[in-house]
Write a protein that holds these residues in place. Structure first.
Motif, PDB file in Angstrom:
ATOM      1  N   GLU A  96     -31.686  -3.361 -17.107  1.00 13.63           N
ATOM      2  CA  GLU A  96     -31.458  -4.046 -18.380  1.00 13.63           C
ATOM      3  C   GLU A  96     -32.700  -3.833 -19.246  1.00 13.63           C
ATOM      4  N   VAL A  97     -32.520  -3.243 -20.410  1.00 12.51           N
ATOM      5  CA  VAL A  97     -33.660  -2.967 -21.297  1.00 12.51           C
ATOM      6  C   VAL A  97     -33.470  -3.688 -22.635  1.00 12.51           C
ATOM      7  N   GLY A  98     -32.436  -3.305 -23.352  1.00 15.70           N
ATOM      8  CA  GLY A  98     -32.221  -3.835 -24.696  1.00 15.70           C
ATOM      9  C   GLY A  98     -32.004  -5.335 -24.754  1.00 15.70           C
ATOM     10  N   SER A  99     -31.208  -5.847 -23.805  1.00 10.67           N
ATOM     11  CA  SER A  99     -30.887  -7.287 -23.840  1.00 10.67           C
ATOM     12  C   SER A  99     -32.152  -8.125 -23.695  1.00 10.67           C
ATOM     13  N   ILE A 100     -33.088  -7.675 -22.852  1.00  6.73           N
ATOM     14  CA  ILE A 100     -34.330  -8.420 -22.632  1.00  6.73           C
ATOM     15  C   ILE A 100     -35.234  -8.344 -23.856  1.00  6.73           C
ATOM     16  N   ILE A 101     -35.397  -7.131 -24.396  1.00  7.38           N
ATOM     17  CA  ILE A 101     -36.283  -6.950 -25.548  1.00  7.38           C
ATOM     18  C   ILE A 101     -35.749  -7.704 -26.771  1.00  7.38           C
ATOM     19  N   GLU A 102     -34.436  -7.646 -26.989  1.00  9.96           N
ATOM     20  CA  GLU A 102     -33.841  -8.379 -28.123  1.00  9.96           C
ATOM     21  C   GLU A 102     -34.023  -9.887 -27.962  1.00  9.96           C
ATOM     22  N   LYS A 103     -33.825 -10.385 -26.747  1.00  9.67           N
ATOM     23  CA  LYS A 103     -33.955 -11.825 -26.493  1.00  9.67           C
ATOM     24  C   LYS A 103     -35.391 -12.294 -26.712  1.00  9.67           C
ATOM     25  N   GLU A 104     -36.359 -11.494 -26.232  1.00 11.40           N
ATOM     26  CA  GLU A 104     -37.766 -11.888 -26.295  1.00 11.40           C
ATOM     27  C   GLU A 104     -38.364 -11.754 -27.697  1.00 11.40           C
ATOM     28  N   LEU A 105     -37.876 -10.777 -28.482  1.00 10.42           N
ATOM     29  CA  LEU A 105     -38.494 -10.502 -29.786  1.00 10.42           C
ATOM     30  C   LEU A 105     -37.621 -10.859 -30.978  1.00 10.42           C
ATOM     31  N   SER A 106     -36.336 -11.120 -30.721  1.00 12.02           N
ATOM     32  CA  SER A 106     -35.390 -11.462 -31.799  1.00 12.02           C
ATOM     33  C   SER A 106     -35.329 -10.372 -32.876  1.00 12.02           C
ATOM     34  N   ILE A 107     -35.416  -9.108 -32.419  1.00 15.46           N
ATOM     35  CA  ILE A 107     -35.300  -7.952 -33.321  1.00 15.46           C
ATOM     36  C   ILE A 107     -34.213  -7.047 -32.740  1.00 15.46           C
ATOM     37  N   PRO A 108     -33.261  -6.555 -33.569  1.00 13.03           N
ATOM     38  CA  PRO A 108     -32.207  -5.655 -33.070  1.00 13.03           C
ATOM     39  C   PRO A 108     -32.808  -4.419 -32.395  1.00 13.03           C
ATOM     40  N   PHE A 109     -32.149  -3.934 -31.334  1.00 12.67           N
ATOM     41  CA  PHE A 109     -32.700  -2.866 -30.495  1.00 12.67           C
ATOM     42  C   PHE A 109     -31.672  -1.759 -30.298  1.00 12.67           C
ATOM     43  N   ALA A 110     -32.142  -0.503 -30.376  1.00 10.95           N
ATOM     44  CA  ALA A 110     -31.293   0.664 -30.104  1.00 10.95           C
ATOM     45  C   ALA A 110     -32.035   1.602 -29.162  1.00 10.95           C
ATOM     46  N   ILE A 111     -31.277   2.323 -28.321  1.00 12.48           N
ATOM     47  CA  ILE A 111     -31.902   3.205 -27.336  1.00 12.48           C
ATOM     48  C   ILE A 111     -31.125   4.504 -27.212  1.00 12.48           C
ATOM     49  N   ASP A 112     -31.834   5.590 -26.905  1.00  9.16           N
ATOM     50  CA  ASP A 112     -31.192   6.880 -26.651  1.00  9.16           C
ATOM     51  C   ASP A 112     -32.080   7.672 -25.703  1.00  9.16           C
ATOM     52  N   ASN A 113     -31.573   8.793 -25.247  1.00  9.99           N
ATOM     53  CA  ASN A 113     -32.331   9.679 -24.367  1.00  9.99           C
ATOM     54  C   ASN A 113     -33.578  10.210 -25.070  1.00  9.99           C
ATOM     55  N   ASP A 114     -34.672  10.372 -24.315  1.00 12.07           N
ATOM     56  CA  ASP A 114     -35.945  10.758 -24.936  1.00 12.07           C
ATOM     57  C   ASP A 114     -35.905  12.124 -25.619  1.00 12.07           C
ATOM     58  N   ALA A 115     -35.152  13.079 -25.061  1.00 10.07           N
ATOM     59  CA  ALA A 115     -35.059  14.407 -25.688  1.00 10.07           C
ATOM     60  C   ALA A 115     -34.304  14.322 -27.015  1.00 10.07           C
ATOM     61  N   ASN A 116     -33.239  13.526 -27.038  1.00  8.83           N
ATOM     62  CA  ASN A 116     -32.494  13.323 -28.286  1.00  8.83           C
ATOM     63  C   ASN A 116     -33.368  12.672 -29.345  1.00  8.83           C
ATOM     64  N   VAL A 117     -34.154  11.695 -28.907  1.00 10.98           N
ATOM     65  CA  VAL A 117     -35.021  10.959 -29.825  1.00 10.98           C
ATOM     66  C   VAL A 117     -36.093  11.874 -30.418  1.00 10.98           C
ATOM     67  N   ALA A 118     -36.667  12.757 -29.589  1.00 12.53           N
ATOM     68  CA  ALA A 118     -37.659  13.717 -30.096  1.00 12.53           C
ATOM     69  C   ALA A 118     -37.021  14.632 -31.145  1.00 12.53           C
ATOM     70  N   ALA A 119     -35.766  15.013 -30.910  1.00 10.59           N
ATOM     71  CA  ALA A 119     -35.042  15.845 -31.884  1.00 10.59           C
ATOM     72  C   ALA A 119     -34.862  15.101 -33.206  1.00 10.59           C
ATOM     73  N   LEU A 120     -34.538  13.814 -33.121  1.00 10.08           N
ATOM     74  CA  LEU A 120     -34.396  13.008 -34.344  1.00 10.08           C
ATOM     75  C   LEU A 120     -35.707  12.968 -35.123  1.00 10.08           C
ATOM     76  N   GLY A 121     -36.825  12.845 -34.393  1.00  9.66           N
ATOM     77  CA  GLY A 121     -38.137  12.801 -35.042  1.00  9.66           C
ATOM     78  C   GLY A 121     -38.442  14.088 -35.785  1.00  9.66           C
ATOM     79  N   GLU A 122     -38.284  15.216 -35.097  1.00 13.56           N
ATOM     80  CA  GLU A 122     -38.551  16.518 -35.734  1.00 13.56           C
ATOM     81  C   GLU A 122     -37.613  16.762 -36.904  1.00 13.56           C
ATOM     82  N   ALA A 123     -36.366  16.325 -36.762  1.00 11.55           N
ATOM     83  CA  ALA A 123     -35.394  16.535 -37.842  1.00 11.55           C
ATOM     84  C   ALA A 123     -35.728  15.681 -39.063  1.00 11.55           C
ATOM     85  N   TRP A 124     -36.216  14.476 -38.827  1.00 11.34           N
ATOM     86  CA  TRP A 124     -36.459  13.526 -39.917  1.00 11.34           C
ATOM     87  C   TRP A 124     -37.725  13.858 -40.699  1.00 11.34           C
ATOM     88  N   THR A 125     -38.862  13.894 -40.049  1.00  8.37           N
ATOM     89  CA  THR A 125     -40.122  14.084 -40.786  1.00  8.37           C
ATOM     90  C   THR A 125     -40.924  15.304 -40.330  1.00  8.37           C
TER      91      THR A 125
END
Length: 321
Positions: A96-125
């Motif tokens: 359990e990752v997102g449910s704990i972080i959202e509960k503790e910080l009260s901030i919406p949380f999203a998660i994806d695979n690290d390789a996909n996320v790196a691709a999003l970074g390079e694509a964005w900026t």
């Protein structure tokens, strides 16, 4: 005040954090060691503690953020916000990752695979220049990547979309891959793959070469050693790079012919060879690419380095705006 984004890049050695603007500018970043002891049970609490400490330090609250995004190794369930089988984190069972972080910080949380996320970074900026059609190929210990088509990450029905390292480039007599197949791109273009190619070619090479000599003497040779020697004029090392570039060029041409992205971006440790590698991959890409793809898809080197993960992770959080 304009709201911000939080990005987390979870790795087996370190956990990187970033506070970013909605335009992708990193305002603050920090990192902590990843404590994988006791089946990785300390990882999520450590993330929560570090975030709370930093937000307190910077005088920020949950109200200052649109959301939190995170990239993680392993099999990620984006809806349940859980991770399974991240073995470098000692996470064999579902975490359990997102449910704990959202509960503790009260901030919406999203998660994806690290390789996909790196691709999003390079694509964005990064090298992708915020184009909606970008493919990242990461050349590290293995070969990974992420595919962004029409602004969307390609996940596939089983989450295996974008397994670029397992494009087959040696179908008949290739090296055995950890996935169980033979001839995968990862076996010849990863850091370990480059060395594997070097050892195979060394068996038949008879000229003078420091790399050949080191292999024959049983010394440790790295992919970096091979590229440094090739750039210094070692003919044998140069032939290794040429082989690797051929396989990469063939693979990215097939990706280009299938998806016709604006950019095919080479990242990861092996890509540190820069233009020396890029230009050779481009040569073979142009040999195998469909005519319209040759003139519209560009081969680039990644620009964000270690920040790609936190920037891409933060971009996941934009969905909550």
């Amino acid at each position: 005040m304009t709201k911000k984004l939080l990005g987390i890049d979870l790795g087996g050695t370190t956990i990187k954090f970033g506070i970013l603007t909605t335009e992708g500018e990193v305002q603050e970043k920090w990192a902590i060691e990843t404590n994988i002891l006791e089946e990785g049970k300390h990882i999520v609490p450590d993330i929560v503690e570090s975030l709370k400490h930093r937000l307190d330090l910077y005088g920020l609250t949950a109200e200052d953020f649109i959301g939190i995004g995170m990239g993680s190794p392993g099999a990620v369930d984006r809806e349940k916000k859980t991770v399974t089988g991240a073995f470098n984190l000692n996470w064999a069972k579902t975490q359990e990752v997102g449910s704990i972080i959202e509960k503790e910080l009260s901030i919406p949380f999203a998660i994806d695979n690290d390789a996909n996320v790196a691709a999003l970074g390079e694509a964005w900026t990064g090298a992708g220049g915020n184009n909606p059609d970008v493919i990242l190929v990461t050349l590290g210990t293995g070969v990974g990547g992420g595919i962004i088509a029409d602004g969307n990450l390609i996940h596939g029905v089983a989450g295996a979309g974008g397994e670029i390292g397992h494009i087959n480039v040696q179908p008949l007599d290739g090296f055995e891959c950890t996935c169980g197949n033979r001839g995968c791109l990862e076996t010849v273009a990863s850091a370990t793959g480059v060395v594997r190619v070097a050892r195979q070619l060394a068996e038949e090479y008879e000229g003078d070469s420091l790399i050949k000599k080191a292999i024959d003497n049983g010394e440790t040779v790295t992919s970096k050693d091979v590229f440094v020697a090739a750039q210094a004029g070692d003919v044998f090392a140069d032939s290794i790079v040429e082989n690797v570039a051929f396989y990469l060029g063939l693979a990215v041409a097939n990706l280009g012919n299938t998806l016709n992205p604006d950019s095919l971006v080479l990242g990861g440790g092996v890509s540190a060879a820069g233009e020396f590698l890029r230009s050779r991959v481009e040569k073979y890409f142009l040999q195998f690419a469909f005519p319209a793809v040759k003139t519209s898809t560009k081969i680039k080197i990644a620009e964000l380095g270690n920040d790609a993960g936190i920037i891409g992770a933060a971009s996941l959080a934009r969905q909550f705006a």
